[in-house]
Design a protein around this motif. Structure first.
Motif, PDB file in Angstrom:
ATOM      1  N   ALA A   1       0.844  84.777  33.292  1.00 38.54           N
ATOM      2  CA  ALA A   1       0.380  83.387  33.302  1.00 38.54           C
ATOM      3  C   ALA A   1      -1.064  83.292  33.792  1.00 38.54           C
ATOM      4  O   ALA A   1      -1.860  82.509  33.262  1.00 38.54           O
ATOM      5  CB  ALA A   1       1.302  82.530  34.177  1.00 38.54           C
TER       6      ALA A   1
ATOM      7  N   GLN B   1      -3.314  84.441  30.926  1.00 37.69           N
ATOM      8  CA  GLN B   1      -3.412  83.503  29.812  1.00 37.69           C
ATOM      9  C   GLN B   1      -3.995  82.157  30.210  1.00 37.69           C
ATOM     10  O   GLN B   1      -4.735  81.540  29.436  1.00 37.69           O
ATOM     11  CB  GLN B   1      -2.023  83.293  29.201  1.00 37.69           C
ATOM     12  CG  GLN B   1      -1.462  84.503  28.480  1.00 37.69           C
ATOM     13  CD  GLN B   1      -0.159  84.183  27.771  1.00 37.69           C
ATOM     14  OE1 GLN B   1       0.529  83.196  28.100  1.00 37.69           O
ATOM     15  NE2 GLN B   1       0.203  84.998  26.799  1.00 37.69           N
ATOM     16  N   GLN B   2      -3.673  81.692  31.412  1.00 37.12           N
ATOM     17  CA  GLN B   2      -4.044  80.339  31.807  1.00 37.12           C
ATOM     18  C   GLN B   2      -5.235  80.276  32.752  1.00 37.12           C
ATOM     19  O   GLN B   2      -5.915  79.259  32.812  1.00 37.12           O
ATOM     20  CB  GLN B   2      -2.846  79.656  32.490  1.00 37.12           C
ATOM     21  CG  GLN B   2      -1.583  79.587  31.647  1.00 37.12           C
ATOM     22  CD  GLN B   2      -1.715  78.598  30.511  1.00 37.12           C
ATOM     23  OE1 GLN B   2      -2.392  77.588  30.639  1.00 37.12           O
ATOM     24  NE2 GLN B   2      -1.048  78.879  29.395  1.00 37.12           N
TER      25      GLN B   2
ATOM     26  N   SER C   1      -5.787  76.924  36.567  1.00 34.55           N
ATOM     27  CA  SER C   1      -4.726  76.265  35.815  1.00 34.55           C
ATOM     28  C   SER C   1      -3.366  76.553  36.425  1.00 34.55           C
ATOM     29  O   SER C   1      -2.512  75.662  36.537  1.00 34.55           O
ATOM     30  CB  SER C   1      -4.756  76.717  34.349  1.00 34.55           C
ATOM     31  OG  SER C   1      -3.704  76.112  33.613  1.00 34.55           O
ATOM     32  N   LEU C   2      -3.143  77.806  36.850  1.00 37.15           N
ATOM     33  CA  LEU C   2      -1.863  78.146  37.488  1.00 37.15           C
ATOM     34  C   LEU C   2      -1.681  77.350  38.767  1.00 37.15           C
ATOM     35  O   LEU C   2      -0.584  76.858  39.059  1.00 37.15           O
ATOM     36  CB  LEU C   2      -1.806  79.637  37.778  1.00 37.15           C
ATOM     37  CG  LEU C   2      -0.459  80.121  38.330  1.00 37.15           C
ATOM     38  CD1 LEU C   2       0.551  80.265  37.200  1.00 37.15           C
ATOM     39  CD2 LEU C   2      -0.598  81.435  39.087  1.00 37.15           C
TER      40      LEU C   2
ATOM     41  N   LYS D   1      -0.844  73.666  37.712  1.00 39.77           N
ATOM     42  CA  LYS D   1       0.401  73.438  36.969  1.00 39.77           C
ATOM     43  C   LYS D   1       1.643  73.938  37.694  1.00 39.77           C
ATOM     44  O   LYS D   1       2.746  73.431  37.455  1.00 39.77           O
ATOM     45  CB  LYS D   1       0.302  74.091  35.590  1.00 39.77           C
ATOM     46  CG  LYS D   1      -0.742  73.420  34.701  1.00 39.77           C
ATOM     47  CD  LYS D   1      -0.807  74.067  33.328  1.00 39.77           C
ATOM     48  CE  LYS D   1      -1.803  73.336  32.436  1.00 39.77           C
ATOM     49  NZ  LYS D   1      -1.910  73.960  31.085  1.00 39.77           N
TER      50      LYS D   1
ATOM     51  N   LEU E   1       4.938  78.291  30.517  1.00 41.54           N
ATOM     52  CA  LEU E   1       3.493  78.336  30.297  1.00 41.54           C
ATOM     53  C   LEU E   1       3.071  79.469  29.366  1.00 41.54           C
ATOM     54  O   LEU E   1       2.002  79.414  28.764  1.00 41.54           O
ATOM     55  CB  LEU E   1       2.764  78.518  31.631  1.00 41.54           C
ATOM     56  CG  LEU E   1       2.414  77.277  32.449  1.00 41.54           C
ATOM     57  CD1 LEU E   1       1.767  77.706  33.760  1.00 41.54           C
ATOM     58  CD2 LEU E   1       1.482  76.353  31.683  1.00 41.54           C
TER      59      LEU E   1
ATOM     60  N   GLU F   1       2.173  81.769  26.498  1.00 42.28           N
ATOM     61  CA  GLU F   1       1.785  81.453  25.125  1.00 42.28           C
ATOM     62  C   GLU F   1       2.333  82.501  24.160  1.00 42.28           C
ATOM     63  O   GLU F   1       2.529  83.651  24.541  1.00 42.28           O
ATOM     64  CB  GLU F   1       0.253  81.410  25.038  1.00 42.28           C
ATOM     65  CG  GLU F   1      -0.355  80.324  25.910  1.00 42.28           C
ATOM     66  CD  GLU F   1      -1.874  80.408  25.968  1.00 42.28           C
ATOM     67  OE1 GLU F   1      -2.437  81.420  25.478  1.00 42.28           O
ATOM     68  OE2 GLU F   1      -2.489  79.483  26.514  1.00 42.28           O
TER      69      GLU F   1
ATOM     70  N   TYR G   1       6.450  73.114  30.647  1.00 42.57           N
ATOM     71  CA  TYR G   1       5.426  73.020  29.615  1.00 42.57           C
ATOM     72  C   TYR G   1       5.895  73.534  28.255  1.00 42.57           C
ATOM     73  O   TYR G   1       5.085  73.775  27.366  1.00 42.57           O
ATOM     74  CB  TYR G   1       4.174  73.761  30.099  1.00 42.57           C
ATOM     75  CG  TYR G   1       3.776  73.299  31.482  1.00 42.57           C
ATOM     76  CD1 TYR G   1       3.171  72.056  31.660  1.00 42.57           C
ATOM     77  CD2 TYR G   1       4.089  74.050  32.607  1.00 42.57           C
ATOM     78  CE1 TYR G   1       2.842  71.600  32.925  1.00 42.57           C
ATOM     79  CE2 TYR G   1       3.767  73.599  33.878  1.00 42.57           C
ATOM     80  CZ  TYR G   1       3.145  72.370  34.038  1.00 42.57           C
ATOM     81  OH  TYR G   1       2.842  71.908  35.300  1.00 42.57           O
TER      82      TYR G   1
END
Length: 321
Positions: free
Chosen positions: A79, A82-83, A87-88, A91, A129, A131, A186
Motif C-alpha cells: 500500500a 502504490q499509494q 495517502s496511507l 486513508k 486500497l 490496485e 476503498y
C-alpha cells in the motif's frame, strides 16, 4: 557509540536463545481457527538474515507455517508503494489502538478511523486500497508478487487454513461492513475481506520471514535476491508501524523489554527488524492472551538482550566477519 558484532557472536546468540527457550511452556495454539488449533505445538525455530544475504537458522525454520497477521506488514508495504506514505496516513492511519487486534470498538473510538494497517480493520482497508480497484484477481496477484519479492521466494496458499479462516471470520465480516459504513473502505467489502483472509492463509517459512524482515532492515533491498523491492524512504515508515502496533495492546511492554520493532501473527511467528543490521523471525504456535507467541517472544528477547541490542540506544551496530 559504535558496537561491532561478529557473525560468530550472532550465530552463538541465536543458538543460545534456542537452547534457553526450547523447553519453555505456556500459552495455547489459536484454538478459534481449527487449522491452527491442530498445528504441532512443539514446533520452534529462530532465523536471522543479514544484509549480505547470509542466514542463521536453528530449529523448525523450514516448516511452512500460516503467516496470519505478519502478512499485514507485507501488504502495508504494498500500500505504501502504490499509494505513498501521506495517502496511507490519511486513508488508514498510523496510531496504535491499545486494544485487541480484532477490535470493533477501536474503530468507533478513533472516529471511524482504522488507525493502523497492522490491526485487522486497517489491514482489511489496506487490501481495499491495493490496485487495481475492482479487480480481485489482479489485486491478489499484486499481493502475492509483492510478498514473493520480500520473502525471496513464493508463498503457497494453505487451502485448508483459508477454508478454516473463511468459515470462522465473523468478527472480521463485521469490521469490513463497519468500515464501509464509515467510508473507510476503498473497494468492495466482501472482496477486501476475502483478500485479507487469503493473505493470512499463505504458507511461509520462518527463514523466508527473516529474509523479508532483513529487506526492511536493508532499506527495501532483499539481501538474498539483491532486488530493490521498495524505496528506501519507506523503510522508517514500516518500522514505525511495527514499533507502535506490532504487539497490539502489549506493544509498549514489548518495546520496553526487547527494544525491537516487531510484528506478531496468531500462526506463531514474530518478525523483528534491527535497521541496518538484520531481520529476525522466531516461530512457535502457542500464544499468550493477546495472540503473541510465548516462546518466540522469549527467544527474541533473549537474543536481543544477550547482544545488548536495542533500537532506542545511541549505539550504531556494525557486523564483522
Amino acid at each position: 557509540m559504535v558496537k561491532t558484532i561478529t557473525f560468530d557472536q550472532l550465530k552463538t546468540a541465536v543458538e543460545n536463545a534456542y537452547a534457553a527457550c526450547k523447553d519453555l511452556q505456556g500459552g495455547q495454539n489459536a484454538h478459534y481457527i481449527p487449522y491452527l488449533a491442530n498445528v504441532d505445538s512443539g514446533l520452534f525455530g529462530i532465523s536471522v538474515c543479514l544484509p549480505d544475504g547470509r542466514v542463521i537458522s536453528v530449529g523448525d525454520t523450514d516448516y511452512r507455517l500460516g503467516i496470519e497477521s505478519v502478512s499485514k506488514v507485507h501488504t502495508a508495504i504494498l500500500a505504501l508503494r502504490q499509494q505513498g506514505a501521506q495517502s496511507l496516513l490519511e486513508k488508514i492511519g498510523a496510531d496504535a489502538t491499545g486494544l485487541p487486534f480484532n477490535s470493533i470498538f477501536a474503530i468507533l473510538l478513533e472516529n471511524d478511523h482504522p488507525s493502523t494497517p497492522l490491526v485487522n480493520a486497517g489491514a482489511i482497508a489496506a487490501c481495499s486500497l491495493v490496485e487495481p480497484v475492482g479487480n480481485a484477481e489482479a489485486k491478489w496477484k499484486a499481493i502475492v508478487d509483492n510478498m514473493t519479492d520480500l520473502l525471496g521466494g513464493a508463498p503457497q496458499l494453505i487451502d485448508e487454513l483459508y477454508q478454516s479462516e473463511s468459515a470462522t471470520n465473523f468478527q472480521n465480516r463485521s469490521i469490513a461492513w463497519l468500515l464501509r459504513d464509515c467510508d473507510r473502505l476503498y473497494d468492495d467489502p466482501a472482496m477486501a475481506l476475502d483478500l485479507y483472509t487469503r493473505q493470512c492463509s499463505l504458507g511461509v517459512t520462518a527463514e523466508q520471514l527473516a529474509i523479508s524482515a532483513a529487506a526492511i532492515a536493508a532499506d527495501g533491498r532483499n539481501p538474498v535476491t539483491g532486488k530493490q523491492v521498495f524505496d528506501a524512504a519507506l523503510a522508517p515508515k514500516i518500522v514505525s508501524l511495527m514499533a507502535t502496533a506490532g504487539f497490539y495492546q502489549h506493544s509498549g511492554d514489548w518495546l520496553y523489554t526487547a527494544g525491537l520493532p516487531a510484528k506478531t501473527g496468531v500462526g506463531g511467528a514474530i518478525i523483528g527488524v534491527v535497521p541496518g543490521l538484520c531481520g529476525l523471525c522466531a516461530f512457535a504456535p502457542p500464544l499468550d492472551n493477546a495472540g503473541n507467541s510465548v516462546k518466540a517472544q522469549a527467544a527474541l528477547k533473549h537474543l536481543m538482550n544477550s547482544l545488548s541490542l536495542n533500537v532506542f540506544s545511541n549505539t550504531h551496530y556494525e557486523l564483522a566477519g
